[in-house]
Scaffold this active site. Structure first.
Site, mmCIF file in Angstrom:
data_model
loop_
_atom_site.group_PDB
_atom_site.id
_atom_site.type_symbol
_atom_site.label_atom_id
_atom_site.label_comp_id
_atom_site.label_asym_id
_atom_site.label_seq_id
_atom_site.Cartn_x
_atom_site.Cartn_y
_atom_site.Cartn_z
ATOM 1 N N LYS A 118 -4.738 -0.112 8.373
ATOM 2 C CA LYS A 118 -3.512 0.186 8.809
ATOM 3 C C LYS A 118 -3.285 0.503 9.957
ATOM 4 C CE LYS A 118 -1.987 1.976 4.275
ATOM 5 N NZ LYS A 118 -1.124 0.724 3.774
ATOM 6 N N LYS A 160 -1.691 8.562 5.704
ATOM 7 C CA LYS A 160 -2.092 7.275 5.115
ATOM 8 C C LYS A 160 -3.642 7.132 5.446
ATOM 9 C CE LYS A 160 2.204 4.951 5.028
ATOM 10 N NZ LYS A 160 2.670 3.653 5.794
ATOM 11 N N GLY A 167 -0.414 2.713 -2.583
ATOM 12 C CA GLY A 167 0.152 4.005 -2.525
ATOM 13 C C GLY A 167 -0.959 4.889 -2.725
ATOM 14 N N HIS A 210 12.659 0.387 1.142
ATOM 15 C CA HIS A 210 11.616 -0.551 1.402
ATOM 16 C C HIS A 210 12.278 -1.909 1.354
ATOM 17 C CE1 HIS A 210 7.354 -1.900 0.448
ATOM 18 N NE2 HIS A 210 8.179 -3.086 0.522
ATOM 19 N N GLU A 277 6.168 -5.901 5.145
ATOM 20 C CA GLU A 277 6.792 -4.791 4.547
ATOM 21 C C GLU A 277 7.491 -3.827 5.575
ATOM 22 O OE1 GLU A 277 4.842 -4.477 0.264
ATOM 23 O OE2 GLU A 277 4.295 -2.776 1.828
ATOM 24 N N ARG A 294 -0.806 -12.272 0.935
ATOM 25 C CA ARG A 294 -0.848 -12.773 -0.410
ATOM 26 C C ARG A 294 0.304 -13.122 -0.926
ATOM 27 N NH1 ARG A 294 0.667 -8.553 -3.282
ATOM 28 N NH2 ARG A 294 -0.040 -6.604 -2.542
HETATM 29 P P1 ADP Z 1 0.068 1.093 0.253
HETATM 30 O O1 ADP Z 1 -0.637 0.167 1.307
HETATM 31 O O2 ADP Z 1 -0.590 2.286 -0.067
HETATM 32 O O3 ADP Z 1 0.834 0.436 -0.440
HETATM 33 P P2 ADP Z 1 2.258 1.532 2.231
HETATM 34 O O4 ADP Z 1 2.156 1.825 3.746
HETATM 35 O O5 ADP Z 1 2.923 0.077 1.732
HETATM 36 O O6 ADP Z 1 1.172 1.830 1.437
HETATM 37 O O7 ADP Z 1 3.481 2.318 1.687
HETATM 38 C C1 ADP Z 1 3.938 2.369 0.295
HETATM 39 C C2 ADP Z 1 5.100 3.113 -0.011
HETATM 40 O O8 ADP Z 1 5.011 4.432 0.587
HETATM 41 C C3 ADP Z 1 6.445 2.584 0.832
HETATM 42 O O9 ADP Z 1 7.019 1.438 -0.125
HETATM 43 C C4 ADP Z 1 7.267 3.520 1.000
HETATM 44 O O10 ADP Z 1 7.852 3.931 -0.271
HETATM 45 C C5 ADP Z 1 6.293 4.831 1.161
HETATM 46 N N1 ADP Z 1 6.165 5.224 2.711
HETATM 47 C C6 ADP Z 1 5.166 4.334 3.536
HETATM 48 N N2 ADP Z 1 5.212 4.686 4.758
HETATM 49 C C7 ADP Z 1 6.076 5.764 4.768
HETATM 50 C C8 ADP Z 1 6.671 6.537 5.791
HETATM 51 N N3 ADP Z 1 6.428 6.526 7.098
HETATM 52 N N4 ADP Z 1 7.774 7.473 5.717
HETATM 53 C C9 ADP Z 1 8.402 7.397 4.194
HETATM 54 N N5 ADP Z 1 7.854 6.794 3.098
HETATM 55 C C10 ADP Z 1 6.822 5.949 3.369
#
Ligand code: ADP
Length: 634
Positions: A118, A160, A167, A210, A277, A294
């Site tokens: 990330k 994260k 998630g 999202h 995304e 993917r």
């Molecule tokens: P992963 O790789 O674990 O799927 P993501 O970065 O894609 O993580 O984030 C997954 C979900 O988390 C997103 O779809 C959103 O719902 C929530 N999310 C991610 N970043 C943020 C943020 N900065 N603020 C609020 N919600 C977030």
């Protein structure tokens, strides 16, 4: 350029089946791989050839790179499609496939590596001028530096895992005071889940949508988008309903978003299908979140609105062809919704439900796709993802599409494991969903009113259905002899369990209407549906699904006078377990009867001696007939 003739699909379940469908249409031979637990799975049955990889342990089967490549060589496959999940985003796999002289139908290893982190992903996107969530993504992971960065970003802050996915390993920190403890817990989780405790920090967007963009690149430098999807309906950061296009996006924002996605893809050396995304705040500001290198679970909604087959595009691009269409030729039409049907208990923290799928009946309809890797008789096991199916529905516009999706869900039923069909219907029918006001955290915050109290009408629908079943399946004598007469004086007593609680009803039919508890007169609607399986009835009324357990055996038995066991409703005696003089214990089953499509066990409610048995197997009995009597206690 070379033509792919045989593809090994390094996956299982619905995605393996879905990829094979396209292969069939294109006359490409298919090879399935499977674990011992999947020997009889649908994807194995469907493939032209199948190779058993090993045990149910993932490292021995679906994650075993060597065995998969060996299987491809042994079967003469010239390409491997990884599907999604499993090895689909493992750079080492993509490399190993290429090293073996096979074509990998997926992203370049370099893009996987970049996007797998990330922090690296964000750094490259910032450099490419793609808007990113304000945050911290540098290598210095010392507590003090992270804490300072968090304060600068401003709370709430999201932690994260850099290597995270699905998630996992995310922590929302509301205030400064919680930061350090949440940081160590996030790091611990990240270490456990991904073997790497590095984190990034982001501004937590409080009411986020999202929104993601499907992109495609070929080896001639062409990059296109295939419009966006809204995947804001999530539980535990995992999508359950996806739509295309995103409702409520204004044209200017949509154009900016699509352009940003293409720019992001151009900035890295990309090939094939990908998804950019974004997260969008309530002011329509959007930020890059991550790229999935993917095919996505939700690619079907994009296919529905564009009329394209993305697996076919993947195969073409992988064999060196140019993209089938240029940007101007890609058009979006109508609206599509996908719901993910999971074996899980939405009322109990989405706990996965495992077991035998006694009955899977997924409604097919016009402009509807059902992707499923299971059939009736298959098992949902603890070893794999509990997704049972994806139902994908297309219609002219969103309102119609929601209605149609509700209809498809109503017509579908799954028995044997708990599933979220009812939960999905509750969301789709919710007014906030209808006005497109769902954010990614709405469900987790319990911000939707999804309560569904039992109504008399629901019991009436069940009674009506059961009545019809009785009429169609039993002989005339039964029809004339028992309850449910056209002008029926006679009521049946019905005890149903709904959401863990017992409810009692008296039900009778009168002039074609159903009378419940002497107060509601009800004529079932055309849209009412009742799926019955063993002692469960799934009743759909006004698009909503009520799961009734029928009846509560013990309360039925105890409805009898204490020295007798009486028949709780008209039915047929299946088995008599006792004879006069027998001593029975409390809770011993004395008789089994069948009524309204289900088996009832009638049990002793005290320790007693049987005096008389007034029926035998095969008898039709009326409601309230005395079936067994006990001797007075000594
Ligand atoms: P992963 O790789 O674990 O799927 P993501 O970065 O894609 O993580 O984030 C997954 C979900 O988390 C997103 O779809 C959103 O719902 C929530 N999310 C991610 N970043 C943020 C943020 N900065 N603020 C609020 N919600 C977030």
């Amino acid at each position: 350029m070379h033509t792919i003739k045989k593809i090994l699909i390094a996956n299982r379940g619905e995605i393996a089946v879905r990829i094979m469908q396209t292969c069939r249409r294109l006359n490409i031979a298919t090879v399935a791989v499977y674990s011992e637990a999947d020997r009889h799975a649908k994807h194995v049955a469907m493939a032209d050839e199948a190779v058993c990889l090993g045990s149910v342990v993932l490292a021995d089967s679906y994650l075993n790179i060597e065995k998969i490549i060996q299987a491809a060589k042994d079967t003469g496959a010239d390409a491997i499609h990884p599907g999604y999940g499993f090895l689909s985003e493992r750079a080492t796999f993509a490399k190993a496939v290429a090293d073996a002289g096979l074509t990998f139908i997926g992203a370049p290893a370099s893009a996987m590596e970049l996007m797998g982190s990330k922090s690296a992903a964000k750094i490259s996107m910032i450099a490419a001028n793609v808007p990113c969530v304000p945050g911290y993504q540098d290598a210095d992971q010392s507590e003090g530096v992270l804490f300072e960065a968090a304060k600068e970003i401003g709370f709430p802050v999201l932690i994260k895992a850099t290597a995270g996915g699905g998630g996992k390993g995310m922590k929302i920190v509301e205030t400064k005071a919680d930061f350090l403890s949440q940081l160590s817990s996030a790091k611990r989780e990240a270490k456990n889940a991904f073997g790497d405790d590095e984190v990034i920090l982001e501004k937590y967007i409080t009411a986020p949508k999202h929104i993601e963009v499907q992109v495609f690149a070929d080896s001639f430098g062409n990059v296109v988008h295939l419009f966006e999807r809204d995947c804001s309906t999530q539980r535990r950061y995992q999508k359950i309903i996806e739509e295309a296009p995103a409702a409520g996006l204004n044209d200017a924002t949509r154009t900016d978003l699509l352009n940003a996605a293409v720019k992001a893809t151009q900035a890295i050396d990309y090939l094939g299908a990908g998804t950019i995304e974004f997260i969008m705040d309530d002011q329509d500001n959007f930020y890059f979140m991550e790229m999935n290198t993917r095919l996505q679970v939700e690619h079907r909604v994009t296919e529905m609105i564009t009329g394209q087959d993305l697996v076919e595009w993947q195969i073409k691009v992988a064999q060196g062809e140019a993209l089938p269409l240029n940007q101007m030729q890609i058009r979006a039409n109508g609206h599509a919704i996908q719901v993910r049907v999971y074996a899980e208990d939405a009322d109990n923290d989405y706990l996965p439900s495992t077991g035998l799928l006694e009955q899977v009946n997924l409604a097919a309809s016009v402009n509807t796709l059902v992707d499923s890797g299971v059939r009736s008789g298959d098992t949902v096991s603890i070893h794999y993802d509990p997704m049972i199916a994806k139902l994908v529905v297309w219609a002219d516009d969103r309102v119609e599409c929601i209605d149609k999706t509700l209809d498809v869900i109503s017509q579908s039923s799954i028995f044997g494991v708990q599933n979220n069909l009812g939960f999905l219907a509750k969301i789709l029918a919710n007014k906030d969903f209808k006005r497109n006001a769902i954010c990614t955290n709405t469900l987790d915050n319990d911000a939707l009113d999804l309560s569904l109290p039992l109504q008399d009408e629901v019991v009436a629908v069940y009674a009506q259905q059961a009545h019809q079943l009785l009429h169609s399946e039993s002989n005339k004598a039964w029809d004339v002899k028992d309850g449910w007469r056209p002008t029926g004086e006679e009521s049946i007593r019905l005890s149903v369990n709904y959401l863990g609680e017992d409810h009692q009803f008296t039900v009778r039919e009168e002039a074609g209407q159903i009378v419940v508890n002497e107060r509601s007169y009800y004529l079932p609607n055309e849209s009412d549906v009742c799926h019955i399986h063993r002692n469960l009835a799934h009743v759909i009324h006004n698009d909503q699904r009520y799961v009734l357990t029928l009846p509560d055996h013990e309360s039925l038995a105890s409805a009898s006078n204490s020295n007798e066991i009486v028949s709780p409703m008209p039915g047929k005696i299946i088995e008599v377990m006792v004879k006069p003089g027998d001593e029975v214990q409390i809770d011993d089953t004395l008789l089994v009867m069948e009524a309204m499509k289900m088996e009832l066990q009638l049990k002793a409610e005290k320790n007693a001696v049987i005096e008389a048995v007034n029926c035998q197997a095969g008898d039709q009995v009326l409601a309230d007939a005395v079936l067994v009597s006990f001797k007075e206690e000594a």
